[in-house]
Write a protein that holds these residues in place. Structure first.
Motif, PDB file in Angstrom:
ATOM      1  N   ASP A  76      -0.520  -2.996 -13.372  1.00  0.00           N
ATOM      2  CA  ASP A  76      -1.633  -2.816 -14.303  1.00  0.00           C
ATOM      3  C   ASP A  76      -1.478  -3.762 -15.493  1.00  0.00           C
ATOM      4  O   ASP A  76      -0.373  -3.973 -15.994  1.00  0.00           O
ATOM      5  CB  ASP A  76      -1.654  -1.361 -14.791  1.00  0.00           C
ATOM      6  CG  ASP A  76      -2.943  -1.010 -15.503  1.00  0.00           C
ATOM      7  OD1 ASP A  76      -3.140  -1.477 -16.655  1.00  0.00           O
ATOM      8  OD2 ASP A  76      -3.761  -0.282 -14.921  1.00  0.00           O
ATOM      9  N   TYR A 108       9.087   2.027  -5.654  1.00  0.00           N
ATOM     10  CA  TYR A 108       7.754   1.836  -6.233  1.00  0.00           C
ATOM     11  C   TYR A 108       7.505   3.001  -7.192  1.00  0.00           C
ATOM     12  O   TYR A 108       7.053   4.072  -6.801  1.00  0.00           O
ATOM     13  CB  TYR A 108       6.697   1.814  -5.127  1.00  0.00           C
ATOM     14  CG  TYR A 108       5.427   1.065  -5.477  1.00  0.00           C
ATOM     15  CD1 TYR A 108       5.263  -0.273  -5.121  1.00  0.00           C
ATOM     16  CD2 TYR A 108       4.382   1.696  -6.142  1.00  0.00           C
ATOM     17  CE1 TYR A 108       4.098  -0.958  -5.415  1.00  0.00           C
ATOM     18  CE2 TYR A 108       3.213   1.010  -6.444  1.00  0.00           C
ATOM     19  CZ  TYR A 108       3.073  -0.314  -6.075  1.00  0.00           C
ATOM     20  OH  TYR A 108       1.906  -0.998  -6.377  1.00  0.00           O
ATOM     21  N   SER A 166      -2.064   3.444  -2.908  1.00  0.00           N
ATOM     22  CA  SER A 166      -3.248   2.580  -2.846  1.00  0.00           C
ATOM     23  C   SER A 166      -2.835   1.226  -3.399  1.00  0.00           C
ATOM     24  O   SER A 166      -1.999   1.148  -4.305  1.00  0.00           O
ATOM     25  CB  SER A 166      -4.385   3.170  -3.683  1.00  0.00           C
ATOM     26  OG  SER A 166      -5.506   2.317  -3.700  1.00  0.00           O
ATOM     27  N   ARG A 167      -3.371   0.151  -2.847  1.00  0.00           N
ATOM     28  CA  ARG A 167      -2.971  -1.180  -3.312  1.00  0.00           C
ATOM     29  C   ARG A 167      -3.304  -1.348  -4.791  1.00  0.00           C
ATOM     30  O   ARG A 167      -4.251  -0.767  -5.305  1.00  0.00           O
ATOM     31  CB  ARG A 167      -3.644  -2.256  -2.465  1.00  0.00           C
ATOM     32  CG  ARG A 167      -3.082  -2.319  -1.045  1.00  0.00           C
ATOM     33  CD  ARG A 167      -3.576  -3.548  -0.292  1.00  0.00           C
ATOM     34  NE  ARG A 167      -2.911  -3.664   1.001  1.00  0.00           N
ATOM     35  CZ  ARG A 167      -3.400  -3.211   2.158  1.00  0.00           C
ATOM     36  NH1 ARG A 167      -4.578  -2.614   2.166  1.00  0.00           N
ATOM     37  NH2 ARG A 167      -2.723  -3.346   3.273  1.00  0.00           N
ATOM     38  N   ALA A 168      -2.538  -2.214  -5.443  1.00  0.00           N
ATOM     39  CA  ALA A 168      -2.594  -2.342  -6.898  1.00  0.00           C
ATOM     40  C   ALA A 168      -4.000  -2.579  -7.423  1.00  0.00           C
ATOM     41  O   ALA A 168      -4.423  -1.959  -8.406  1.00  0.00           O
ATOM     42  CB  ALA A 168      -1.659  -3.466  -7.349  1.00  0.00           C
ATOM     43  N   ASN A 184      -0.470   1.976 -12.445  1.00  0.00           N
ATOM     44  CA  ASN A 184       0.095   1.094 -11.434  1.00  0.00           C
ATOM     45  C   ASN A 184       1.099   0.125 -12.049  1.00  0.00           C
ATOM     46  O   ASN A 184       0.892  -0.361 -13.166  1.00  0.00           O
ATOM     47  CB  ASN A 184      -1.018   0.315 -10.731  1.00  0.00           C
ATOM     48  CG  ASN A 184      -0.510  -0.416  -9.513  1.00  0.00           C
ATOM     49  OD1 ASN A 184      -0.049  -1.544  -9.593  1.00  0.00           O
ATOM     50  ND2 ASN A 184      -0.555   0.251  -8.359  1.00  0.00           N
ATOM     51  N   GLN A 203       0.849  -1.194   0.000  1.00  0.00           N
ATOM     52  CA  GLN A 203       0.000   0.000   0.000  1.00  0.00           C
ATOM     53  C   GLN A 203       0.885   1.245   0.000  1.00  0.00           C
ATOM     54  O   GLN A 203       0.917   2.019   0.946  1.00  0.00           O
ATOM     55  CB  GLN A 203      -0.944   0.011   1.205  1.00  0.00           C
ATOM     56  CG  GLN A 203      -2.044   1.047   1.092  1.00  0.00           C
ATOM     57  CD  GLN A 203      -3.025   0.977   2.249  1.00  0.00           C
ATOM     58  OE1 GLN A 203      -2.733   0.387   3.282  1.00  0.00           O
ATOM     59  NE2 GLN A 203      -4.186   1.573   2.084  1.00  0.00           N
ATOM     60  N   ASN A 204       1.623   1.413  -1.094  1.00  0.00           N
ATOM     61  CA  ASN A 204       2.506   2.558  -1.212  1.00  0.00           C
ATOM     62  C   ASN A 204       1.696   3.856  -1.243  1.00  0.00           C
ATOM     63  O   ASN A 204       2.001   4.805  -0.547  1.00  0.00           O
ATOM     64  CB  ASN A 204       3.355   2.420  -2.471  1.00  0.00           C
ATOM     65  CG  ASN A 204       4.597   3.259  -2.425  1.00  0.00           C
ATOM     66  OD1 ASN A 204       5.450   3.073  -1.570  1.00  0.00           O
ATOM     67  ND2 ASN A 204       4.703   4.217  -3.331  1.00  0.00           N
ATOM     68  N   HIS A 251      -6.013   0.575  -7.361  1.00  0.00           N
ATOM     69  CA  HIS A 251      -5.494   1.552  -8.316  1.00  0.00           C
ATOM     70  C   HIS A 251      -5.865   1.175  -9.749  1.00  0.00           C
ATOM     71  O   HIS A 251      -6.240   2.029 -10.568  1.00  0.00           O
ATOM     72  CB  HIS A 251      -3.972   1.646  -8.160  1.00  0.00           C
ATOM     73  CG  HIS A 251      -3.341   2.739  -8.966  1.00  0.00           C
ATOM     74  ND1 HIS A 251      -1.984   2.927  -9.025  1.00  0.00           N
ATOM     75  CD2 HIS A 251      -3.872   3.703  -9.764  1.00  0.00           C
ATOM     76  CE1 HIS A 251      -1.708   3.956  -9.800  1.00  0.00           C
ATOM     77  NE2 HIS A 251      -2.837   4.437 -10.272  1.00  0.00           N
ATOM     78  N   ILE A 252      -5.771  -0.120 -10.073  1.00  0.00           N
ATOM     79  CA  ILE A 252      -6.112  -0.584 -11.424  1.00  0.00           C
ATOM     80  C   ILE A 252      -7.566  -0.257 -11.753  1.00  0.00           C
ATOM     81  O   ILE A 252      -7.884   0.220 -12.851  1.00  0.00           O
ATOM     82  CB  ILE A 252      -5.835  -2.094 -11.543  1.00  0.00           C
ATOM     83  CG1 ILE A 252      -4.330  -2.350 -11.509  1.00  0.00           C
ATOM     84  CG2 ILE A 252      -6.456  -2.681 -12.811  1.00  0.00           C
ATOM     85  CD1 ILE A 252      -3.950  -3.809 -11.300  1.00  0.00           C
ATOM     86  N   SER A 304      -8.068   3.512 -12.187  1.00  0.00           N
ATOM     87  CA  SER A 304      -7.540   4.012 -13.455  1.00  0.00           C
ATOM     88  C   SER A 304      -8.551   3.880 -14.587  1.00  0.00           C
ATOM     89  O   SER A 304      -8.474   4.613 -15.572  1.00  0.00           O
ATOM     90  CB  SER A 304      -6.260   3.252 -13.835  1.00  0.00           C
ATOM     91  OG  SER A 304      -5.214   3.554 -12.940  1.00  0.00           O
ATOM     92  N   TYR A 350       5.905   4.625 -10.677  1.00  0.00           N
ATOM     93  CA  TYR A 350       4.726   4.525 -11.532  1.00  0.00           C
ATOM     94  C   TYR A 350       5.025   5.059 -12.939  1.00  0.00           C
ATOM     95  O   TYR A 350       5.541   6.171 -13.083  1.00  0.00           O
ATOM     96  CB  TYR A 350       3.581   5.358 -10.962  1.00  0.00           C
ATOM     97  CG  TYR A 350       3.115   4.970  -9.584  1.00  0.00           C
ATOM     98  CD1 TYR A 350       1.969   4.207  -9.401  1.00  0.00           C
ATOM     99  CD2 TYR A 350       3.791   5.406  -8.447  1.00  0.00           C
ATOM    100  CE1 TYR A 350       1.518   3.877  -8.124  1.00  0.00           C
ATOM    101  CE2 TYR A 350       3.355   5.079  -7.174  1.00  0.00           C
ATOM    102  CZ  TYR A 350       2.228   4.311  -7.024  1.00  0.00           C
ATOM    103  OH  TYR A 350       1.795   3.987  -5.764  1.00  0.00           O
TER     104      TYR A 350
END
Length: 393
Positions: free
Chosen positions: A289, A322, A49-51, A286, A46-47, A54-55, A58, A324
């Protein structure tokens, strides 16, 4: 003759196929997004928002994190299992997943580490506790690790719970603060999905066809890797049975080379329905993604050389922990390292790298800062540090 697809068109095709071509609005249809993608990878980090959250965000920025958790808890629309990694999968795909349970169980049965650790945990006792007590997390069991603790070491009960989960005996009931709760599968998966009997051949045919449909074009290896639920021979057999209904293509890489692949029968329709102009919308993407997960395809399509360095020692990282990718239209224009400071309620820009040859105008910075503000708001942060040409790190 194979159908040839120029690089500009194949990039638009890929972004359109993976749902990043145009911004979406209105109430998010989470199940449709996941169904269109095939699955959404789950990741614990959870940098910001968790992947998985976030996916989904998006694809529709009206998405909020609780929405996915609500769907998982209602046990009707999605389930959690393993593709190439832990993933959220549409519930309607469950009948096509039963062979995967057997494949994973057989694979684990051949690993000595799993064999020895499972002997330390009483599988029947775990089954009985879950049956009698209802959904349980790993915290409901003794967490003692026998012997020397190593990196990624897990206590026997955790290995046993995961073994039963991989094999399909247990299913994810729900999550609380990302903590997984296990329950008996028949109490999680609706009967109408559990009782369907689909032959092994028909499951393989579906997996291959559905993978190609969600990629729009790919090689045998691409099709195999999509779900990681078939092997090379099974994909080749599927192709030989179905090649008359597939379209051979050549697609152009960013540097002018031509790659062989196959595509669904409606590939020309997909191409003719692409937007004439790529969106100029800017997205922070992400690392997990589906649009960027295959790093080789990403580089061949866009010339964007990217990897996630979370497992690389800090001193050896080229970029950061991490980082992006930044996508504008059909071009990756930079990369940015972000970190949420939840105590201060702020989204911090740790580092920022424009791609070589990309001119960052004031308009581009404005678009990036607008996206940072939206991303911070999504992560329930009050503000963002922002970035300008004068505060480049």
């Amino acid at each position: 003759m194979p159908l040839e697809i120029q690089n500009a068109d194949v990039k638009k095709l890929w972004l359109n196929t993976t749902g990043l071509a145009t911004p979406s609005s209105g109430p998010p249809d989470i199940v449709k997004i996941i169904t269109d993608l095939g699955f959404v990878q789950i990741d614990t980090i959870q940098n910001v928002s968790r992947a998985h959250h976030h996916i989904l965000w998006s694809r529709n920025q009206n998405y909020r994190e609780h929405m996915l958790d609500d769907h998982l808890r209602n046990k009707e629309t999605i389930f959690e299992h393993f593709t190439h990694d832990a993933s959220i999968i549409p519930m309607e795909f469950y009948p096509m997943w039963t062979r995967q349970f057997g494949r994973l169980q057989k694979w684990l049965d051949g690993i000595k580490r799993y064999q020895s650790i499972r002997k330390q945990a009483d599988l029947n006792l775990i089954r009985k506790r879950v049956k009698d007590e209802g959904p349980l997390s790993t915290h409901a069991f003794d967490s003692t690790i026998v012997g020397k603790k190593k990196m990624w070491s897990r206590p026997p009960h955790k290995v046993a719970l995961d073994y039963l989960w991989y094999a399909g005996e247990l299913a994810t009931s729900h999550r609380e603060n990302f903590r997984k709760y296990y329950d008996l599968s028949h109490r999680v998966i609706p009967e109408r999905y559990r009782e369907q009997q689909i032959s092994n051949k028909d499951q393989i045919d579906w997996l291959c066809t559905a993978a190609l449909d969600r990629m729009s074009f790919g090689t045998f290896q691409d099709i195999k890797n999509f779900w990681d639920a078939t092997n090379k021979t099974e994909v080749e057999d599927w192709y030989n049975r179905n090649k008359e209904s597939l379209v051979p293509i050549k697609w152009q890489t960013h540097d002018g080379r031509w790659m062989d692949a196959v595509a669904p029968t409606d590939i020309e329709h997909r191409l003719s329905n692409l937007p004439r102009r790529a969106s100029s919308h800017l997205k922070i993407v992400n690392p997990f993604d589906p649009a960027v997960r295959d790093r080789t395809r990403l580089k061949n399509l866009f010339g964007f050389d990217y990897k996630i360095e979370i497992f690389v020692p800090a001193a050896k990282r080229q970029w950061g922990y991490y980082v992006y990718p930044i996508l504008e239209g059909k071009r990756f224009i930079g990369r940015i390292e972000l970190k949420a400071d939840r105590k201060e309620g702020k989204l911090n820009v740790i580092n920022f790298w424009p791609e070589p040859g990309v001119k960052w105008s004031a308009t581009r910075y404005d678009k990036l800062n607008a996206e940072l503000i939206r991303f911070a708001r999504f992560a329930k942060l009050d503000s963002t540090a922002g970035i300008t040409p004068n505060n480049l790190i």
